[in-house]
Write an enzyme that holds these catalytic residues in place. Structure first.
Site, mmCIF file in Angstrom:
data_model
loop_
_atom_site.group_PDB
_atom_site.id
_atom_site.type_symbol
_atom_site.label_atom_id
_atom_site.label_comp_id
_atom_site.label_asym_id
_atom_site.label_seq_id
_atom_site.Cartn_x
_atom_site.Cartn_y
_atom_site.Cartn_z
ATOM 1 N N ARG A 63 0.815 -1.209 0.000
ATOM 2 C CA ARG A 63 0.000 0.000 0.000
ATOM 3 C C ARG A 63 0.853 1.267 0.000
ATOM 4 O O ARG A 63 0.389 2.353 -0.324
ATOM 5 C CB ARG A 63 -0.960 -0.024 1.201
ATOM 6 C CG ARG A 63 -1.941 1.132 1.247
ATOM 7 C CD ARG A 63 -3.194 0.815 2.074
ATOM 8 N NE ARG A 63 -2.895 0.128 3.308
ATOM 9 C CZ ARG A 63 -2.514 0.733 4.444
ATOM 10 N NH1 ARG A 63 -2.365 2.050 4.479
ATOM 11 N NH2 ARG A 63 -2.281 0.022 5.533
ATOM 12 N N TYR A 116 -15.783 15.939 -17.686
ATOM 13 C CA TYR A 116 -16.366 14.601 -17.704
ATOM 14 C C TYR A 116 -17.483 14.543 -16.666
ATOM 15 O O TYR A 116 -17.345 15.046 -15.544
ATOM 16 C CB TYR A 116 -15.260 13.595 -17.401
ATOM 17 C CG TYR A 116 -15.677 12.186 -17.124
ATOM 18 C CD1 TYR A 116 -16.571 11.514 -17.941
ATOM 19 C CD2 TYR A 116 -15.136 11.494 -16.040
ATOM 20 C CE1 TYR A 116 -16.940 10.205 -17.684
ATOM 21 C CE2 TYR A 116 -15.478 10.183 -15.775
ATOM 22 C CZ TYR A 116 -16.386 9.545 -16.598
ATOM 23 O OH TYR A 116 -16.742 8.249 -16.341
ATOM 24 N N ASP A 189 -6.652 17.715 -16.237
ATOM 25 C CA ASP A 189 -6.866 16.353 -16.719
ATOM 26 C C ASP A 189 -6.355 16.301 -18.166
ATOM 27 O O ASP A 189 -6.950 16.901 -19.061
ATOM 28 C CB ASP A 189 -8.354 16.006 -16.657
ATOM 29 C CG ASP A 189 -8.637 14.558 -17.036
ATOM 30 O OD1 ASP A 189 -7.864 13.994 -17.840
ATOM 31 O OD2 ASP A 189 -9.641 14.006 -16.569
ATOM 32 N N LYS A 214 -6.974 4.864 -20.468
ATOM 33 C CA LYS A 214 -7.188 5.297 -21.846
ATOM 34 C C LYS A 214 -5.898 5.212 -22.661
ATOM 35 O O LYS A 214 -5.331 4.131 -22.806
ATOM 36 C CB LYS A 214 -7.775 6.705 -21.837
ATOM 37 C CG LYS A 214 -8.938 6.901 -20.868
ATOM 38 C CD LYS A 214 -10.112 5.970 -21.091
ATOM 39 C CE LYS A 214 -11.361 6.372 -20.340
ATOM 40 N NZ LYS A 214 -11.257 6.406 -18.889
#
Length: 402
Positions: A63, A116, A189, A214
């Site tokens: 983690r 988005y 972004d 993406k």
């Protein structure tokens, strides 16, 4: 412990430990190995104590960090020309942690209205419930942006390099100057553009965020996110992620790292294909409007020509079907044979999405209309296939609407 010493143990014990934790080797693998381990061991407790204390370049728990994931972070930081990067389990997790690192109750966020749909939902629901006030603006109207920041209390300015789905290109250098003048950080972004087209950090952005699902990975086989920023801010983000646990696993990190190798090849081909298809669509009698920054008619064409490499305007083409209704769009989508109706983008495959049904489903019809998202709008993510085959598929599907 070497295998000779393990021979003294009984069968069940050897079945557990034999072959594990080999001594360090003096070779270097050509490709980054996958380290599917949750913990890391050290020769003495002092080294483990240093690792738990956050010593640089060492690992102790999955983690907190992983060598495979670190290799991906190093690669993306290099491509974005930033000091460091931190990987996350998804693009939304990356965005969530970035915002958490910047604001607290009572602060304000100024955000582009052309975000988005799920980003808008995140800002309104999660951060709204935490007492963070969000103001949405036309990000291309610099006077409106500055007026919003002038009212004070703004800790973060949030936008997309190329907006989803209308492909409006943001004037990043001007936004960075305005944000910093009023003491706000700029988060961008950069998913649609990728560092192949533009590197927002070199233009003044404080955080560069990607849905690595993406273009960075590019093959439709992994979900991931990443933020490129300074080393100090990366440390802040990692402290948050150690607590909320939105970590990227080593297998997923390996897939994104592998995808990065062909990013320039894929992106160049996809941009060229998109330009060819946008020009074809612009002449089609059943298409009302084409949204593509490479077309002189697009409102962001001049900004795109200034910020992006010559002739490369991204690999997304949005267009509106004439007399567009949900029924006509559905009929068009069902006729496609090559292009995939998928709720994603940036893969080697051509993929198409209906924002009303998918990316902006959570917004009301009135909100979508205010953003310019009509019922006839579809978003095409252009793949690396032969462009003539993509055009032929669009043509036969559109012919069914005539």
């Amino acid at each position: 412990m070497d295998d000779q010493r393990r021979l003294h143990f009984r069968f069940a014990t050897r079945a557990v430990h034999a072959g594990e934790r080999p001594n360090p080797r003096d070779f270097i693998p050509t490709a980054t190995p996958i380290y599917p381990t949750s913990t890391f061991l050290y020769q003495n407790i002092e080294q483990m104590d240093a690792a738990l204390g956050g010593a640089v370049g060492v690992f102790v728990y999955g983690r907190y960090g992983n060598p495979t994931t670190e290799a991906l972070e190093t690669a993306v930081a290099s491509l974005e020309e930033q000091e460091a990067a931190l990987a996350f389990a998804s693009g939304m997790a990356a965005l969530h942690a970035t915002i958490l690192s910047c604001v607290e109750a009572g602060d304000r966020i100024v955000a582009s209205r052309d975000l988005y749909g799920q980003t808008i939902t995140l800002l309104r629901t999660i951060f709204g419930s935490l007492g963070v006030r969000v103001e949405f603006v036309d990000i291309l109207d610099l006077a409106q942006v500055e007026a919003a920041l002038r009212r004070g209390g703004v800790r973060l300015l949030l936008c997309e390099t190329i907006s989803n789905p209308l492909l409006r290109v943001t004037d990043l250098p001007s936004l960075a100057e305005i944000a910093h003048r009023y003491g706000a950080r700029l988060a961008v972004d950069n998913t649609f553009a990728t560092p192949y087209l533009v590197r927002p950090g070199t233009l003044g952005a404080d955080y560069v965020i990607h849905s690595a699902t993406k273009y960075l990975s590019g093959h439709g086989d992994v979900t991931a996110g990443i933020v490129a920023t300074t080393a100090d801010r990366r440390w802040e983000l990692n402290e948050i992620n150690k607590t909320i646990g939105s970590i990227l696993g080593p297998f997923e990190a390996f897939l994104v790292l592998r995808g990065l190798k062909t990013l320039p090849l894929r992106m160049h081909r996809q941009c060229e294909n998109a330009s060819r298809i946008a020009c074809w669509l612009a002449e089609h009698p059943l298409i009302e409007r084409v949204h593509y920054p490479g077309l002189p008619t697009h409102p962001s064409h001049e900004t795109a020509a200034r910020l992006l490499p010559p002739g490369l305007y991204g690999a997304i083409v949005s267009f509106e079907i004439r007399h567009g209704t949900r029924e006509r769009v559905t009929a068009f989508l069902e006729r496609l044979r090559l292009i995939l109706p998928a709720t994603t983008l940036g893969d080697v495959y051509s993929e198409i999405l209906y924002p009303v049904m998918a990316s902006h489903r959570g917004l009301s019809p009135e909100e979508r209309q205010a953003m310019g998202i009509s019922d006839g709008l579809v978003r095409l993510s252009v793949g690396i296939e032969d462009p003539e085959d993509i055009i032929a598929d669009l043509e036969q599907a559109l012919a069914s609407l005539a």
